[in-house]
Design an enzyme around this catalytic site. Structure first.
Site, PDB file in Angstrom:
ATOM      1  N   TRP A  89      -8.290  12.207   1.484  1.00 41.43           N
ATOM      2  CA  TRP A  89      -8.689  13.731   1.770  1.00 41.43           C
ATOM      3  C   TRP A  89      -8.040  14.462   0.470  1.00 41.43           C
ATOM      4  CZ3 TRP A  89      -3.907  15.452   1.940  1.00 41.43           C
ATOM      5  CH2 TRP A  89      -2.778  14.643   2.493  1.00 41.43           C
ATOM      6  N   ASN A  90      -7.103  13.919  -0.062  1.00 46.83           N
ATOM      7  CA  ASN A  90      -6.297  14.836  -1.106  1.00 46.83           C
ATOM      8  C   ASN A  90      -7.020  14.681  -2.442  1.00 46.83           C
ATOM      9  OD1 ASN A  90      -5.286  12.232  -1.592  1.00 46.83           O
ATOM     10  ND2 ASN A  90      -3.983  12.792  -2.879  1.00 46.83           N
ATOM     11  N   GLY A 147      -7.258   5.157  -1.473  1.00 35.59           N
ATOM     12  CA  GLY A 147      -6.599   5.243  -0.266  1.00 35.59           C
ATOM     13  C   GLY A 147      -5.330   4.624   0.016  1.00 35.59           C
ATOM     14  N   GLU A 185      -7.440   1.887  -5.740  1.00 37.47           N
ATOM     15  CA  GLU A 185      -6.412   2.875  -6.242  1.00 37.47           C
ATOM     16  C   GLU A 185      -5.781   3.280  -5.043  1.00 37.47           C
ATOM     17  OE1 GLU A 185      -6.042   3.560  -9.112  1.00 37.47           O
ATOM     18  OE2 GLU A 185      -7.801   2.960 -10.233  1.00 37.47           O
ATOM     19  N   LEU A 186      -4.522   2.867  -4.995  1.00 37.25           N
ATOM     20  CA  LEU A 186      -3.810   2.760  -3.557  1.00 37.25           C
ATOM     21  C   LEU A 186      -2.498   3.680  -3.884  1.00 37.25           C
ATOM     22  CD1 LEU A 186      -4.009  -0.735  -2.456  1.00 37.25           C
ATOM     23  CD2 LEU A 186      -5.699   1.028  -2.444  1.00 37.25           C
ATOM     24  N   CYS A 225      -0.785  10.805  -4.984  1.00 36.61           N
ATOM     25  CA  CYS A 225      -0.332   9.414  -5.030  1.00 36.61           C
ATOM     26  C   CYS A 225       0.480   8.858  -6.013  1.00 36.61           C
ATOM     27  CB  CYS A 225      -1.671   8.403  -5.277  1.00 36.61           C
ATOM     28  SG  CYS A 225      -2.806   9.154  -6.749  1.00 36.61           S
ATOM     29  N   GLU A 248      -9.198   3.709 -13.074  1.00 37.50           N
ATOM     30  CA  GLU A 248     -10.114   4.816 -13.321  1.00 37.50           C
ATOM     31  C   GLU A 248      -9.859   5.794 -14.516  1.00 37.50           C
ATOM     32  OE1 GLU A 248     -10.124   6.337  -9.309  1.00 37.50           O
ATOM     33  OE2 GLU A 248     -11.711   5.141  -8.778  1.00 37.50           O
TER      34      GLU A 248
END
Ligand code: NAD
Length: 488
Positions: free
Chosen positions: A149-150, A226, A248-249, A282, A457
């Site tokens: 969501w961010n 996430g 991408e955590l 993140c 990314e």
């Protein structure tokens, strides 16, 4: 009340079900969202597969894809204010941040528009006299893009931009928490002139939507942002379709300050690193590792700034700290700070939710010098909470910094150039910011290792990651093929 729709095959529709979305600033329901379940997910993947196989998209030249992406970038720039308002309303992220970030999102699409016709194949100097061998770079196929969501518009751009530049088609799943900005983005995308089904935007819950999408046989690649736990589910789901993954955590990123650092600059960067976006980032520099020689001065100045931050409504341009996105996030932050206190950590400022409407948690600093087992040092969570450790030597600073299962971002503040280089070399992280923090650009790759995932990314490589190579062999001799039982 606002009502949003999903976007499948170029058509806007209601989902199989619907769910309420709450305004984090008030806790009140403000919109109804379309909930995608099996049949919607199947329809979205079918639409993406049909578009991928179509002459309309498959026959679009790389330059043509670039032009479409440029048009999309222009539309995003024109509508940035509106998109930012939706993001702020639905996720509580402050308007000061969303308006700047969404305007910059257009630049990501411009960058990938420019790259579309620079994704080149290769000619190989093959070791056989009568052969020409070359590599074609072809799109991987249907991409499932899943975001938290961010920063949804940003996190979608770093997937959709390179995927479309490479010629893929996409099913984009917005988070069930605050999906409004991406559902609104679908309306803008619809005006850019892409063939129907090239991008499909749905939202829904983990099991009924995300799991169905990531295990779908029609999906070729999964681009996920996430948490690590969800990533594990996704990797397991991908055993069904054997799709490739980029993950991408989160992170537990170290922010190291040496005694020769420019204190004011480092304090500001640390404030940006942990309190900007209300700590829901993140790359948050959530572990301050500061030299013992300046610890007291540094913490005093940081506390002053943390306490001066303007807490308020997310849609007010003056606000610096807004609400957390969900009640669940507020509970996680509250519980982790309480558990860290029990483990012996000292609260320097903040520490418990604010007594007001909405999901507000104040800027919080926790000194963990006497609490090496405090959970706030190791658990990744979204909130404006900074854990502090200190060091005497450079080696010690590096050891503490690398003492994490994550490996996303890191920051170093020092004026000593040779030391900066040693730290850059020694830090186990996908990003090292030296004398700055939280700077991003479409030109620079972004990603981590360990529990922070894999893949990058941003940058050229990201576009290549949405392609697969095809090796083409062409025999140039007119002589008959010799002995068929011998491999040539
Ligand atoms: P999350 O992992 O709970 O959810 C992310 C997305 O996955 C959502 O859209 C969700 O619906 C979906 N999902 C949930 N279960 C699924 C399943 N079984 N199969 C498929 N999809 C499923 O993350 P969150 O709480 O929304 O976001 C916070 C996390 O995201 C943090 O860990 C944060 O660090 C990370 N994050 C990473 C980056 C990065 O670029 N590295 C950026 C932003 C956020």
């Amino acid at each position: 009340m606002e009502k949003f729709q999903q976007y499948i095959g170029g058509v806007f529709s209601d989902g199989s079900a619907a769910f309420e979305s709450r305004d984090p600033a008030t806790g009140r329901v403000w919109a109804m969202m379309p909930e995608a379940r099996d049949q919607d997910v199947n329809a979205a993947v079918d639409a993406a597969a049909a578009a991928f196989a179509s002459e309309e998209w498959g026959g679009t030249t790389a330059s043509g894809r670039g032009k479409l992406l440029l048009r999309l970038a222009d539309l995003i720039a024109e509508n940035a204010g509106r998109l930012a308002e939706f993001e702020t309303r639905d996720t509580g992220k402050i308007i000061r941040e969303t308006s700047a970030q969404v305007a910059y999102v257009a630049e990501y699409y411009r960058y990938y528009a420019g790259l579309a016709d620079k994704i080149e194949g290769a000619h190989l100097p093959i070791d056989k006299p009568d052969m020409e061998v070359w590599l074609r770079r072809e799109p991987v196929g249907v991409v499932a893009a899943i975001v938290p969501w961010n920063s949804q518009l940003f996190l979608a751009a770093v997937k959709v931009g390179p995927a479309l530049a490479a010629g893929c088609t996409v099913v984009l799943k917005a988070s069930e928490d605050g999906p409004a900005p991406l559902l609104e983005f679908a309306r803008i995308f619809d005006q850019a002139g892409f063939p129907k089904g090239v991008l499909n935007v749905i939202t829904g819950f983990g099991q009924d939507c995300g799991a169905v999408l990531t295990s779908h046989p029609g999906v070729d690649h999964i681009a996920f942002t996430g948490g690590p736990e969800t990533a594990r589910h996704i990797v397991r789901n991908s055993a069904e379709n054997l799709a490739s993954t980029s993950l991408e955590l989160g992170g537990k990123s170290p922010f190291i300050v040496f005694d020769d650092a420019d204190i004011e600059s480092a304090v500001n960067a640390q404030v940006s690193g942990i309190f900007a976006a209300t700590g829901q980032s993140c790359v948050a520099g959530s572990r301050l590792i500061v030299s013992n020689k300046i610890k007291d001065v540094f913490l005093a100045r940081l506390k002053e700034k943390a306490e001066a931050a303007i807490i308020g409504a997310p849609d007010d341009m003056a606000t610096e700290i807004g609400p957390l996105c969900t009640k669940g996030q507020l509970e996680v932050a509250t519980d982790l700070v309480a558990a860290s206190k029990t483990a012996g950590a000292r609260i320097v400022t903040g520490g418990s939710p604010l007594d007001r409407e909405g999901t507000y948690f104040p800027p919080t600093i926790i000194d963990c010098s006497d609490a090496p087992d405090a959970p706030c040092l190791t658990t990744e969570f979204f909130g404006p909470v900074l854990s502090v450790l200190s060091f005497d030597t450079e080696a010690e600073a590096l050891e503490i910094a690398n003492d994490t299962a994550f490996g996303l971002a890191s920051g170093v503040f020092t004026k000593d150039l040779t030391r900066a280089h040693r730290m850059v070399r020694g830090l186990r992280a996908g990003i090292v910011w030296v004398n700055t923090y939280r700077a991003v650009s479409p030109i620079a790759p972004f990603g981590g290792s360990g529990l922070s995932g894999h893949g990058r990314e941003g940058g050229l490589q990201a576009a290549l990651d949405y392609t697969k190579t095809k090796a083409v062999w062409l025999r140039t001799s007119d002589d008959p093929i010799p002995d068929p039982f011998v491999m040539r």
